[in-house]
Design a protein around this motif. Structure first.
Motif, short mmCIF file in Angstrom:
data_model
loop_
_atom_site.label_atom_id
_atom_site.label_comp_id
_atom_site.label_asym_id
_atom_site.label_seq_id
_atom_site.Cartn_x
_atom_site.Cartn_y
_atom_site.Cartn_z
N ASP A 141 0.59 -1.24 0.04
CA ASP A 141 -0.39 -0.05 -0.47
C ASP A 141 1.26 0.96 0.28
OD1 ASP A 141 -2.49 1.73 0.06
OD2 ASP A 141 -2.72 1.50 2.39
N ALA A 142 1.11 1.79 -0.79
CA ALA A 142 2.70 2.75 -1.29
C ALA A 142 2.29 3.47 -2.85
CB ALA A 142 3.42 2.56 -1.65
N PRO A 143 2.48 4.47 -2.53
CA PRO A 143 1.81 5.74 -3.65
C PRO A 143 2.64 5.22 -5.08
CG PRO A 143 2.14 6.94 -1.91
CD PRO A 143 3.10 5.50 -1.57
N ARG A 144 3.79 4.61 -5.12
CA ARG A 144 4.04 3.58 -6.19
C ARG A 144 3.76 1.69 -6.85
NH1 ARG A 144 6.09 7.48 -9.12
NH2 ARG A 144 7.66 9.48 -7.16
N PRO A 145 3.74 1.64 -7.80
CA PRO A 145 3.36 -0.04 -7.86
C PRO A 145 4.27 -0.82 -6.87
CG PRO A 145 3.64 1.13 -10.09
CD PRO A 145 3.85 2.60 -9.01
N LEU A 146 4.65 -0.71 -5.75
CA LEU A 146 5.48 -1.50 -5.20
C LEU A 146 5.01 -2.89 -4.61
CD1 LEU A 146 7.11 1.17 -2.22
CD2 LEU A 146 7.72 0.98 -5.08
N GLY A 147 5.88 -3.73 -4.86
CA GLY A 147 5.61 -5.47 -3.74
C GLY A 147 7.04 -6.29 -4.27
N PHE A 148 6.77 -7.62 -3.62
CA PHE A 148 7.56 -7.82 -3.40
C PHE A 148 6.59 -9.82 -3.83
CE2 PHE A 148 9.72 -11.16 -1.44
CZ PHE A 148 11.25 -10.80 -0.83
N SER A 149 7.55 -11.02 -4.73
CA SER A 149 7.05 -11.30 -5.16
C SER A 149 7.48 -12.65 -4.68
CB SER A 149 8.36 -11.84 -7.13
OG SER A 149 7.57 -12.92 -7.41
N LEU A 150 6.44 -13.94 -4.82
CA LEU A 150 6.72 -14.60 -3.77
C LEU A 150 6.50 -16.50 -4.80
CD1 LEU A 150 4.21 -13.90 -1.30
CD2 LEU A 150 6.59 -13.96 -0.70
N ASP A 151 6.72 -16.02 -6.10
CA ASP A 151 6.70 -17.42 -7.03
C ASP A 151 7.35 -16.32 -7.73
OD1 ASP A 151 6.05 -19.01 -8.70
OD2 ASP A 151 3.97 -19.14 -8.72
N PHE A 153 9.74 -7.61 -8.31
CA PHE A 153 9.72 -6.26 -8.08
C PHE A 153 11.38 -6.11 -8.98
CE2 PHE A 153 5.28 -7.43 -7.23
CZ PHE A 153 4.69 -6.75 -8.09
N ASP A 154 11.44 -5.46 -9.47
CA ASP A 154 13.14 -4.80 -9.52
C ASP A 154 13.46 -3.73 -8.69
OD1 ASP A 154 12.46 -2.25 -10.54
OD2 ASP A 154 12.80 -2.41 -12.14
N GLY A 155 12.67 -3.19 -7.81
CA GLY A 155 12.63 -2.08 -6.74
C GLY A 155 13.73 -0.68 -6.87
N ARG A 156 13.82 -1.16 -8.34
CA ARG A 156 14.89 0.09 -8.85
C ARG A 156 16.35 0.53 -8.41
NH1 ARG A 156 12.38 4.57 -11.30
NH2 ARG A 156 10.40 3.87 -11.57
N THR A 157 16.39 -1.48 -8.02
CA THR A 157 18.19 -1.95 -7.58
C THR A 157 18.24 -3.79 -7.89
OG1 THR A 157 19.71 -1.82 -6.05
CG2 THR A 157 17.58 -1.77 -4.71
N VAL A 158 19.23 -3.98 -8.07
CA VAL A 158 19.20 -5.06 -8.40
C VAL A 158 18.92 -6.31 -7.13
CG1 VAL A 158 21.92 -5.52 -8.59
CG2 VAL A 158 20.07 -7.19 -8.90
N ALA A 159 19.91 -5.31 -6.11
CA ALA A 159 19.87 -5.77 -4.44
C ALA A 159 18.07 -6.69 -4.17
CB ALA A 159 20.80 -5.26 -3.85
N TYR A 160 17.24 -5.57 -4.28
CA TYR A 160 16.01 -6.11 -4.08
C TYR A 160 16.11 -7.45 -5.19
CZ TYR A 160 10.66 -5.52 -3.21
OH TYR A 160 9.71 -5.49 -2.67
N ALA A 161 15.93 -7.51 -6.02
CA ALA A 161 15.33 -8.59 -7.39
C ALA A 161 15.91 -9.76 -6.78
CB ALA A 161 15.99 -8.75 -8.19
N GLY A 162 17.32 -9.75 -6.21
CA GLY A 162 17.98 -10.65 -5.71
C GLY A 162 18.02 -11.11 -4.07
N LEU A 163 16.77 -10.58 -3.77
CA LEU A 163 16.16 -10.34 -2.29
C LEU A 163 15.18 -11.82 -2.86
CD1 LEU A 163 16.59 -10.07 0.80
CD2 LEU A 163 15.11 -8.16 0.08
N GLN A 164 14.57 -11.36 -3.29
CA GLN A 164 12.97 -12.21 -3.85
C GLN A 164 13.87 -13.47 -4.55
OE1 GLN A 164 9.83 -9.79 -5.64
NE2 GLN A 164 11.88 -7.75 -5.61
N VAL A 165 14.99 -13.57 -4.99
CA VAL A 165 15.27 -15.06 -5.59
C VAL A 165 15.57 -15.96 -4.21
CG1 VAL A 165 17.36 -15.63 -6.99
CG2 VAL A 165 16.28 -13.99 -7.72
#
Length: 362
Positions: A221-231, A237-249
């Motif tokens: 629930d944020a002004p921007r389309p933000l999220g976290f993939s569970l599958d 979601f790239d989160g504008r940094t590759v570290a965030y994508a890596g966290l989801q991996v």
């Protein structure tokens, strides 16, 4: 140190020479690629523009559920491991721990030969630690095409390692153009972008909510389309940094304790990454301008989500722009003492965990 720097520069010159040779052999192909890209751009709406590189010579394969399953580039089929999920090796002996190594300057202050890194995921230029400190990577994540274009020398070192690379189809397209698929020896897992899916129209947030349930993704629930993939098979979601994508991996792979290295994000525009030799060699960074609206809220929401799912995340960057209220901070020396007291073998004496060599094109 001089010899190390010389080796890195020499490697980069070699890759650039290969690029020049490849480009000089195929001017018609390059002109055709540009033509089809421009044609696509002017015949499709903005919601489709992220696919302009796929206008010619690229075939994406999806399974019955609509998930990425394969990819063909100019007739060559990339051998992907998407159908083999979960990819987790036997983790009981690792305590279900993994280290995510990013590229902030704080990495230079860590003595990796004092650490026991049983499972490691690297992002972008973290591969430089293999030569500098003997770090071995089991997984890798690249979702930034700018990194592929700017540092093909480092990307080539990644794809020649016996690891599993998590990358978007667009990144793989650039790897094929810049380096060549014939040089790949890593496993490949195709990662879709939840907001800009390969070969498809960019969905609206409302459509994401209607399409996926809470077991697949968390929309914040944020002004921007933000999220976290569970599958992971659905994308990240790239989160504008590759570290965030890596966290989801790593969350998708089932690790329960994660250590973040080099997730600094402080004055990134003017501060060289740990592997860069100064301001003149710096790749552009957009972390500073994206931090407040995208990066910080993405990690903050993800922290609460992961905690509810029993995932413990520790940040080894003591001066990270991510506050300790997001992820607790922990000096790497304390981690080294913990490993020493538990009797773990230091990194430099640890045998490599083999993942096999896989030919990734046909």
């Amino acid at each position: 140190m001089f010899l190390e720097g010389h080796a890195i520069r020499s490697s980069r010159i070699d890759v650039e020479a290969k690029q020049d040779a490849r480009a000089s052999k195929s001017p018609i192909r390059r002109a055709g690629s540009t033509f089809f890209k421009l044609l696509y751009r002017y015949t499709h709406s903005r919601a489709w523009r992220h696919n302009e590189r796929f206008a010619h010579g690229v075939v994406l394969e999806r399974d019955e559920a609509g998930r990425l399953a394969g990819m063909r580039l100019h007739g060559h089929r990339l051998a992907c491991v998407n159908a083999q999920m979960p990819l987790v090796p036997d983790l009981h002996d690792a305590g279900r721990e993994c280290h995510l190594i990013a590229t902030g300057p704080s990495v230079k202050g860590i003595d990796y030969r004092a650490l026991h890194l049983h499972r490691v995921l690297g992002v972008n230029g973290a591969i430089a630690l293999t030569e500098r400190q003997g770090v071995r990577f089991d997984y890798y994540c690249i979702v930034d095409t700018g990194f592929v274009r700017s540092r093909p020398d480092l990307v080539e070192r990644v794809i020649r390692e016996p690891l599993t690379l998590f990358a978007t189809p667009l990144v793989l397209w650039h790897i094929a153009e810049q380096i060549g698929l014939e040089r790949m020896r890593c496993r490949v897992f195709l990662v879709d972008d939840m907001l800009f899916p390969a070969g498809r129209r960019a969905p609206r947030v409302r459509e994401l909510r209607e399409t996926y349930d809470a077991r697949t993704l968390a929309l914040f629930d944020a002004p921007r389309p933000l999220g976290f993939s569970l599958d992971l098979r659905r994308g990240v979601f790239d989160g504008r940094t590759v570290a965030y994508a890596g966290l989801q991996v790593l969350a998708a792979l089932g690790f329960k304790r994660l250590y973040l290295h080099g997730v600094d994000m402080v004055d990134a525009r003017r501060t060289p990454r740990f592997y860069e030799e100064g301001a003149a060699s710096m790749q552009p960074s957009y972390l500073d301008e994206n931090f407040q609206d995208f990066i910080e809220p993405s990690f903050r929401h993800a922290s609460a989500l992961l905690a509810r799912r029993g995932v413990d995340v520790r940040n080894l960057s003591m001066h990270s722009a991510l506050g300790a209220d997001i992820f607790p901070k922990m000096p790497w020396q304390k981690l080294a003492r913990t490993f020493a007291s538990a009797g773990f073998t230091p990194l430099r004496l640890r045998p490599r965990v083999g993942l096999g060599v896989v030919r990734t094109f046909a």
